[in-house]
Motif scaffolding. Structure first.
Motif, PDB file in Angstrom:
ATOM      1  N   GLY A  69       0.838  -1.242   0.080  1.00  0.00           N
ATOM      2  CA  GLY A  69      -0.062  -0.100   0.157  1.00  0.00           C
ATOM      3  C   GLY A  69       0.850   1.040  -0.088  1.00  0.00           C
ATOM      4  O   GLY A  69       0.499   2.435   0.198  1.00  0.00           O
ATOM      5  N   ARG A  70       2.169   1.103  -0.400  1.00  0.00           N
ATOM      6  CA  ARG A  70       2.882   2.204  -0.330  1.00  0.00           C
ATOM      7  C   ARG A  70       2.781   3.012  -1.714  1.00  0.00           C
ATOM      8  O   ARG A  70       2.734   4.618  -1.515  1.00  0.00           O
ATOM      9  N   TYR A  71       3.031   2.622  -2.658  1.00  0.00           N
ATOM     10  CA  TYR A  71       2.869   3.270  -3.985  1.00  0.00           C
ATOM     11  C   TYR A  71       2.682   2.239  -4.950  1.00  0.00           C
ATOM     12  O   TYR A  71       3.059   0.851  -4.830  1.00  0.00           O
ATOM     13  N   ALA A  72       2.451   2.511  -6.410  1.00  0.00           N
ATOM     14  CA  ALA A  72       2.138   1.799  -7.271  1.00  0.00           C
ATOM     15  C   ALA A  72       3.081   2.268  -8.382  1.00  0.00           C
ATOM     16  O   ALA A  72       3.031   3.473  -8.839  1.00  0.00           O
ATOM     17  N   ARG A  73       4.102   1.469  -8.904  1.00  0.00           N
ATOM     18  CA  ARG A  73       4.918   1.958  -9.882  1.00  0.00           C
ATOM     19  C   ARG A  73       5.156   0.808 -10.668  1.00  0.00           C
ATOM     20  O   ARG A  73       5.053  -0.266 -10.682  1.00  0.00           O
ATOM     21  N   ILE A  74       5.469   1.394 -12.249  1.00  0.00           N
ATOM     22  CA  ILE A  74       5.503   0.209 -13.285  1.00  0.00           C
ATOM     23  C   ILE A  74       7.008  -0.331 -13.161  1.00  0.00           C
ATOM     24  O   ILE A  74       8.000   0.507 -13.107  1.00  0.00           O
ATOM     25  N   ASP A  75       7.005  -1.684 -13.144  1.00  0.00           N
ATOM     26  CA  ASP A  75       7.970  -2.425 -13.516  1.00  0.00           C
ATOM     27  C   ASP A  75       8.617  -2.352 -14.811  1.00  0.00           C
ATOM     28  O   ASP A  75       8.157  -2.847 -15.710  1.00  0.00           O
ATOM     29  N   SER A  76       9.762  -1.262 -15.125  1.00  0.00           N
ATOM     30  CA  SER A  76      10.019  -0.760 -16.214  1.00  0.00           C
ATOM     31  C   SER A  76      10.416  -2.034 -17.235  1.00  0.00           C
ATOM     32  O   SER A  76       9.994  -2.376 -18.438  1.00  0.00           O
ATOM     33  N   ALA A  77      11.277  -2.762 -16.939  1.00  0.00           N
ATOM     34  CA  ALA A  77      11.729  -4.005 -17.690  1.00  0.00           C
ATOM     35  C   ALA A  77      10.512  -5.030 -18.072  1.00  0.00           C
ATOM     36  O   ALA A  77      10.384  -5.481 -19.025  1.00  0.00           O
ATOM     37  N   ALA A  78       9.789  -5.292 -17.063  1.00  0.00           N
ATOM     38  CA  ALA A  78       8.680  -6.193 -17.198  1.00  0.00           C
ATOM     39  C   ALA A  78       7.769  -5.509 -18.386  1.00  0.00           C
ATOM     40  O   ALA A  78       7.054  -6.277 -19.106  1.00  0.00           O
ATOM     41  N   ALA A  79       7.382  -4.189 -17.952  1.00  0.00           N
ATOM     42  CA  ALA A  79       6.544  -3.457 -18.948  1.00  0.00           C
ATOM     43  C   ALA A  79       6.862  -3.613 -20.259  1.00  0.00           C
ATOM     44  O   ALA A  79       6.170  -3.741 -21.345  1.00  0.00           O
ATOM     45  N   VAL A  80       8.245  -3.112 -20.479  1.00  0.00           N
ATOM     46  CA  VAL A  80       8.756  -3.271 -21.971  1.00  0.00           C
ATOM     47  C   VAL A  80       8.746  -4.810 -22.424  1.00  0.00           C
ATOM     48  O   VAL A  80       8.272  -4.766 -23.582  1.00  0.00           O
ATOM     49  N   ARG A  81       9.072  -5.523 -21.885  1.00  0.00           N
ATOM     50  CA  ARG A  81       8.732  -7.024 -22.270  1.00  0.00           C
ATOM     51  C   ARG A  81       7.511  -7.483 -22.644  1.00  0.00           C
ATOM     52  O   ARG A  81       6.883  -8.016 -23.824  1.00  0.00           O
ATOM     53  N   ALA A  82       6.588  -7.115 -21.883  1.00  0.00           N
ATOM     54  CA  ALA A  82       4.982  -7.341 -21.929  1.00  0.00           C
ATOM     55  C   ALA A  82       4.624  -6.621 -23.262  1.00  0.00           C
ATOM     56  O   ALA A  82       3.698  -7.157 -24.084  1.00  0.00           O
ATOM     57  N   ALA A  83       4.821  -5.453 -23.396  1.00  0.00           N
ATOM     58  CA  ALA A  83       4.453  -4.718 -24.637  1.00  0.00           C
ATOM     59  C   ALA A  83       5.110  -5.295 -25.984  1.00  0.00           C
ATOM     60  O   ALA A  83       4.332  -5.277 -26.976  1.00  0.00           O
ATOM     61  N   ARG A  84       6.257  -5.469 -25.757  1.00  0.00           N
ATOM     62  CA  ARG A  84       6.990  -6.022 -26.967  1.00  0.00           C
ATOM     63  C   ARG A  84       6.460  -7.268 -27.505  1.00  0.00           C
ATOM     64  O   ARG A  84       6.267  -7.740 -28.718  1.00  0.00           O
ATOM     65  N   THR A  85       6.179  -8.195 -26.382  1.00  0.00           N
ATOM     66  CA  THR A  85       5.581  -9.407 -26.617  1.00  0.00           C
ATOM     67  C   THR A  85       4.264  -9.430 -27.474  1.00  0.00           C
ATOM     68  O   THR A  85       3.805 -10.075 -28.264  1.00  0.00           O
TER      69      THR A  85
END
Length: 137
Positions: free
Chosen positions: A63-79
């Motif tokens: 519950g502290r903050y929500a932030r995008i995991d950059s490496a996983a996000a790039v992988r997911a979008a490219r996939t």
């Protein structure tokens, strides 16, 4: 002396038919290009959403903050883009992910004049937003 005008209407008819065929061909190919561009935009938006779902788990669960995991996000979008059969670029900045998709439209009629491929681009951005009790944070 009477002039023989047989065949003059045929030349006009052939020319008019050719011009009309070209206009119909242009309309078909323009519509196809617009459809391909809309598809590229839609794929970019879906890839951006897929990437934005990749959140750093520990701080979000605590519950502290929500932030995008950059490496996983790039992988997911490219996939997502690759599985959709298009190429593209993905960029993550803070809580935003930008995706640009590139696709190719193959005209049906413009090939007659040597235009066999038209590159289309679509781009989209998704932002990770956290809400608590109706309040955006």
């Amino acid at each position: 002396m009477a002039r023989d005008e047989r065949g003059s209407a045929t030349i006009w008819l052939v020319t008019a038919a050719f011009a009309m065929s070209m206009l119909v061909g242009l309309a078909v190919d323009l519509g196809g290009q617009v459809h391909a561009q809309q598809r590229a935009h839609d794929l970019a938006a879906q890839a951006a959403r897929a990437g934005a779902e990749e959140v750093l788990a520990a701080p979000a669960v605590e519950g502290r903050y929500a932030r995008i995991d950059s490496a996983a996000a790039v992988r997911a979008a490219r996939t997502y883009l690759a599985r959709s059969g298009v190429t593209g670029t993905v960029r993550v900045r803070g809580s935003r992910i930008n995706v640009r998709a590139t696709d190719t439209y193959h005209p049906r009629f413009l090939g007659i004049v040597g235009i066999n491929r038209v590159q289309v681009l679509g781009s989209a951005e998704a932002e990770l937003v956290r809400t608590l009790g109706g309040e955006t944070r």
